[in-house]
Design a protein around this motif. Structure first.
Motif, short mmCIF file in Angstrom:
data_model
loop_
_atom_site.label_atom_id
_atom_site.label_comp_id
_atom_site.label_asym_id
_atom_site.label_seq_id
_atom_site.Cartn_x
_atom_site.Cartn_y
_atom_site.Cartn_z
N VAL A 161 0.82 -1.22 0.00
CA VAL A 161 0.00 0.00 0.00
C VAL A 161 0.85 1.27 0.00
CG1 VAL A 161 -1.95 -1.13 1.12
CG2 VAL A 161 -0.20 -0.03 2.53
N GLN A 162 2.16 1.13 0.19
CA GLN A 162 3.01 2.31 0.10
C GLN A 162 3.08 2.80 -1.34
OE1 GLN A 162 4.05 3.41 2.97
NE2 GLN A 162 5.34 5.14 2.42
N LYS A 163 2.81 1.89 -2.28
CA LYS A 163 2.83 2.24 -3.70
C LYS A 163 1.42 2.41 -4.27
CE LYS A 163 7.06 -0.39 -4.75
NZ LYS A 163 7.62 -1.47 -5.60
N ALA A 164 0.39 2.02 -3.52
CA ALA A 164 -0.98 2.04 -4.05
C ALA A 164 -1.87 2.94 -3.22
CB ALA A 164 -1.54 0.62 -4.08
N GLY A 165 -2.91 3.46 -3.82
CA GLY A 165 -3.87 4.28 -3.11
C GLY A 165 -4.89 3.43 -2.38
N LEU A 166 -5.76 4.10 -1.58
CA LEU A 166 -6.75 3.39 -0.78
C LEU A 166 -7.73 2.62 -1.67
CD1 LEU A 166 -7.98 2.72 1.96
CD2 LEU A 166 -9.28 4.84 1.85
N GLY A 167 -8.12 3.21 -2.80
CA GLY A 167 -9.06 2.54 -3.69
C GLY A 167 -8.52 1.22 -4.18
N ASP A 168 -7.25 1.24 -4.64
CA ASP A 168 -6.63 0.00 -5.10
C ASP A 168 -6.46 -1.00 -3.97
OD1 ASP A 168 -6.44 0.90 -7.72
OD2 ASP A 168 -4.47 1.83 -7.39
N ALA A 169 -6.13 -0.47 -2.78
CA ALA A 169 -5.93 -1.35 -1.63
C ALA A 169 -7.19 -2.12 -1.29
CB ALA A 169 -5.45 -0.54 -0.42
N LEU A 170 -8.35 -1.42 -1.30
CA LEU A 170 -9.60 -2.07 -0.92
C LEU A 170 -10.08 -3.05 -1.98
CD1 LEU A 170 -11.54 0.85 0.79
CD2 LEU A 170 -10.26 -1.01 1.84
N LYS A 171 -9.53 -2.98 -3.20
CA LYS A 171 -9.86 -3.97 -4.21
C LYS A 171 -9.13 -5.28 -3.96
CE LYS A 171 -10.77 -0.55 -7.85
NZ LYS A 171 -10.29 0.02 -9.13
N ASN A 172 -8.07 -5.22 -3.16
CA ASN A 172 -7.33 -6.42 -2.81
C ASN A 172 -8.16 -7.22 -1.80
OD1 ASN A 172 -5.29 -7.73 -0.67
ND2 ASN A 172 -4.31 -7.73 -2.68
N ALA A 173 -8.45 -8.49 -2.11
CA ALA A 173 -9.37 -9.29 -1.28
C ALA A 173 -8.87 -9.43 0.16
CB ALA A 173 -9.55 -10.67 -1.91
N GLU A 174 -7.53 -9.63 0.33
CA GLU A 174 -7.01 -9.85 1.68
C GLU A 174 -7.11 -8.58 2.51
OE1 GLU A 174 -6.17 -13.03 2.45
OE2 GLU A 174 -6.93 -13.31 0.42
N ILE A 175 -6.77 -7.43 1.93
CA ILE A 175 -6.86 -6.15 2.65
C ILE A 175 -8.31 -5.83 2.98
CG2 ILE A 175 -6.51 -3.66 2.45
CD1 ILE A 175 -3.99 -4.22 0.85
N ALA A 176 -9.20 -6.06 2.03
CA ALA A 176 -10.62 -5.81 2.28
C ALA A 176 -11.13 -6.66 3.44
CB ALA A 176 -11.43 -6.10 1.02
N SER A 177 -10.67 -7.90 3.52
CA SER A 177 -11.09 -8.78 4.62
C SER A 177 -10.60 -8.25 5.95
CB SER A 177 -10.56 -10.20 4.38
OG SER A 177 -11.14 -10.78 3.24
N ILE A 178 -9.34 -7.80 6.01
CA ILE A 178 -8.79 -7.27 7.26
C ILE A 178 -9.58 -6.06 7.73
CG2 ILE A 178 -6.77 -6.17 8.30
CD1 ILE A 178 -5.04 -7.87 6.37
N VAL A 179 -9.83 -5.12 6.81
CA VAL A 179 -10.58 -3.90 7.16
C VAL A 179 -11.99 -4.25 7.62
CG1 VAL A 179 -11.53 -1.75 6.25
CG2 VAL A 179 -9.22 -2.48 5.58
N GLN A 180 -12.62 -5.19 6.92
CA GLN A 180 -13.99 -5.58 7.24
C GLN A 180 -14.07 -6.26 8.60
OE1 GLN A 180 -15.62 -8.18 4.31
NE2 GLN A 180 -17.53 -8.52 5.41
N VAL A 181 -13.14 -7.15 8.89
CA VAL A 181 -13.16 -7.89 10.15
C VAL A 181 -12.89 -6.98 11.34
CG1 VAL A 181 -11.90 -9.63 11.49
CG2 VAL A 181 -12.62 -10.12 9.14
N LEU A 182 -11.96 -6.03 11.19
CA LEU A 182 -11.67 -5.10 12.29
C LEU A 182 -12.86 -4.17 12.53
CD1 LEU A 182 -7.93 -4.16 11.73
CD2 LEU A 182 -8.90 -5.68 13.44
N GLY A 183 -13.58 -3.80 11.47
CA GLY A 183 -14.82 -3.04 11.62
C GLY A 183 -14.66 -1.62 12.09
#
Length: 685
Positions: free
Chosen positions: A496-518
């Motif tokens: 994510v140091q090279k990618a923006g938030l939009g691209d990051a949330l398209k990544n399935a693993e990152i989306a799962s982490i964000v979703q689970v932490l809530g």
């Protein structure tokens, strides 16, 4: 600090609480609470002392009388509290155990092999919180008496706590014992309401439950309850010659028809722990002996009832013996289901521990010397070694039960019930998932791969971000499902140091982490909404594992920084090697680097011990079995973790940009210039 401030705080402002004053000052520390539960605990402490005499084989009858004036009397026919003079204190044994904290016969001496009490606080705490306490000891042909007013020895000139009191130390001999009169101890006390909340009282149902449970656990002792109501004495007797089998029948829900006979599991085992000797010097690898008794059965219903006890003391929150039982039952029944043709359909998942225990009624009782509890109220057993002991005994005997020709038919009925429970659970989960709104993140169902805990949003809960599905299998069996959750990650997440938030949330693993932490991301991140108290990065102890940890730390630093700032992000430290010695007393040591392993091997060989070679090396978390993973990486009492911090924000930002940023040239230059600093011996090849 100014001179005037210093003069306001001097030695005279320090307080030293002597004798039983500490109990009266902080009663909750010694009896758990100051409501009705605390009053009930006073009774429990006294009756447990009589029970210990029964367990040791010296008492066969305990009589509890609830008098009309609110006092409680507990009488047993045991050996009687020692009446001789204690050499060091100059006090009689009776006065010593009732007026001194941490005094008694349960500190590893010859008085008791296995006892519910281990701190020597119980009886003296009751004395400290009582208006009056009378004790009668029948021993050595004499009847001895002594009284106390709020813990102070003396004499009352009449009945009840309001009689005139005169201070007087010493045990009084009032008469000789009659021929045929049994030895024993009688204690009667009136609790002091000043130290408890208004309305706190001893509940007769709590007394009845305590005596009934203890009678189940100690079949050789009869318990009698006498309660004064409306001028009459009502008497109940509790005696259960079949022990835990009778207890399981009693605990099973009404109308729940048994689908199998009650399975009784007994056995003995040894474990090692660090313990102090008689001089208080800590000794390592002290061998302990444990006795295990378990009774369980399954019924046609769905309720699960599991009661845990240590040395007859009820452990409301279970503990290490419950953990060993759960693992053993799950493993043995999963194995039996896998081996039984026709139970599971192709690609069907194995049942979970909740499936296995649906409709089950079980009682777990262990007897161990010097048990360790999480608190004085003994609600949870924390002796670590008992987990493996009970796991080995239960797993072996449940496996034999599923395979023996006489019980195989009953066992198959249970296995079918377990598989059916698993299918119902999965179907219900699928229905719930289908009914939920599936937006991008918020409002969506939790990821299917999340292995959640039963408790979230509290400081004790932990989310492990686990590298790979292989490690998830061991971690799932090793974890404490009450407060440890698991989220497996496949491969390496986006940098994510090279990618923006939009691209990051398209990544399935990152989306799962964000979703689970809530708790959201970026400027909208709300740490108060976070579902877990801690996040622990659990990756292999190799180069790939280090890279995954770095990528995850970058994610938190960039989009969920408050987790780091609040000290709630950790990195697990799994070991690299397992050094095991040969011989009768096998020792196991875990090391984290090649150099540390070689040093440990040299140290053990110098001590005359033989090492099993080659020394095994864990290539990944998935190579560890559940017990190894729990002991080394997941057990809060024994694991080592690194807290990720941002002590120097500017330096951290610069390091992240250098190592993970878009510009390649600065990173290449840094690697070249730093090559000489690499310790070649420490490189993980």
């Amino acid at each position: 600090m100014t001179a005037s401030a210093e003069t306001l705080y001097g030695a005279d402002d320090l307080t030293h609480l002597e004798g039983l004053e500490a109990v009266r000052k902080r009663p909750g520390m010694y009896i758990g609470s100051t409501d009705s539960r605390g009053v009930n605990h006073l009774f429990t402490e006294i009756v447990d002392n009589s029970t210990d005499e029964g367990v040791a084989g010296h008492a066969s009858r305990v009589v509890v009388t609830l008098h009309a004036d609110g006092s409680v009397e507990v009488e047993d026919d045991g050996r009687g509290i020692p009446t001789g003079v204690h050499a060091k204190s100059g006090l009689s044994g009776v006065e010593l155990v009732l007026t001194r904290l941490h005094a008694g016969g349960k500190f590893g001496g010859s008085g008791y092999k296995a006892s519910g009490g281990l701190h020597g606080v119980g009886a003296s705490a009751v004395n400290a919180l009582s208006l009056r306490l009378d004790v009668t000891v029948k021993r050595a042909g004499k009847v001895h008496e002594m009284s106390f007013a709020r813990g102070v020895p003396g004499v009352f000139d009449g009945p009840g706590p309001k009689a005139r009191f005169t201070r007087q130390s010493g045990l009084r001999v009032v008469r000789k014992m009659k021929r045929g009169e049994s030895t024993g101890t009688t204690i009667r006390y009136w609790h002091d309401a000043r130290y408890f909340e208004k309305g706190a009282e001893l509940g007769i149902e709590a007394v009845r439950e305590k005596l009934r449970n203890t009678a189940f656990l100690v079949p050789g002792v009869t318990y009698v309850l006498r309660a004064a109501t409306e001028g009459a004495i009502n008497e109940e007797t509790f005696h259960y010659p079949n022990g835990l089998v009778d207890m399981v029948d009693f605990l099973a829900p009404a109308g729940d028809r048994a689908v199998c006979d009650t399975l009784v599991i007994t056995g003995e085992g040894t474990y090692k722990e660090n313990a102090a000797d008689e001089n208080g010097v800590m000794q390592s690898n002290v061998e302990r002996k444990a006795e295990v008794e378990v009774a369980l059965r399954w019924g046609t219903g769905y309720e699960r009832t599991v009661e845990c006890f240590t040395n007859t003391i009820r452990n409301v929150h279970g503990g290490t013996h419950r953990r060993g039982f759960d693992r053993a039952l799950l493993r043995s029944l999963q194995d039996a289901i896998s081996k039984t043709r026709g139970l599971l359909k192709p690609k069907e998942d194995l049942p979970t521990v909740d499936d296995v225990q649906e409709g089950m009624t079980a009682v777990i009782h262990v007897r161990i010397p010097e048990p360790q509890f999480t608190s004085q109220t003994k609600d949870e057993l924390s002796t670590a070694g008992i987990t493996k002991v009970i796991q080995g005994i239960v797993e072996k005997q449940v496996k034999a039960w599923t395979e023996h020709r006489k019980t195989k038919a009953q066992a198959k009925t249970v296995l079918q019930k377990v598989v059916d429970a698993s299918r119902v659970r999965i179907a219900q989960k699928q229905q719930k998932d289908a009914a939920r709104r599936k937006t991008a993140l918020e409002g969506a169902a939790m990821p299917a791969k999340l292995v959640d805990c039963r408790t979230t949003g509290v400081s004790r809960s932990e989310l492990f971000l686990v590298e790979g599905d292989s490690a998830l299998g061991s971690a799932r069996q090793a974890r404490v499902s009450e407060y440890q959750a698991l989220l497996p990650l496949r491969g390496k997440i986006l940098n994510v140091q090279k990618a923006g938030l939009g691209d990051a949330l398209k990544n399935a693993e990152i989306a799962s982490i964000v979703q689970v932490l809530g708790a959201g991301t970026g400027r909208t991140f709300d740490i108060s909404a976070m579902r877990y108290g801690r996040v622990i990065l659990m990756a292999d102890a190799d180069v790939d594992g280090s890279h995954i940890r770095t990528l995850l730390i970058t994610l938190f630093a960039r989009y969920m920084r408050p987790v780091i700032e609040d000290g709630r992000l950790y990195a697990a430290m799994p070991p690299l090697h397992k050094v095991v010695t040969k011989g009768r007393k096998e020792e196991t040591h875990y090391t984290f680097t090649e150099r540390e392993m070689q040093a440990k091997v040299a140290e053990l060989e110098k001590a005359g011990k033989t090492i099993k070679k080659p020394v095994p090396r864990f290539k990944g978390l998935g190579e560890m079995n559940a017990d190894e993973l729990w002991e080394t990486t997941m057990n809060p009492a024994t694991r080592a973790v690194r807290r990720i911090t941002l002590d120097d924000v500017d330096a951290a930002e610069a390091a992240l940009e250098l190592l993970m940023g878009e510009k390649v040239e600065p990173r290449r230059n840094w690697l070249v210039s730093s090559a000489a600093r690499v310790d070649e011996a420490a490189i993980d090849i």
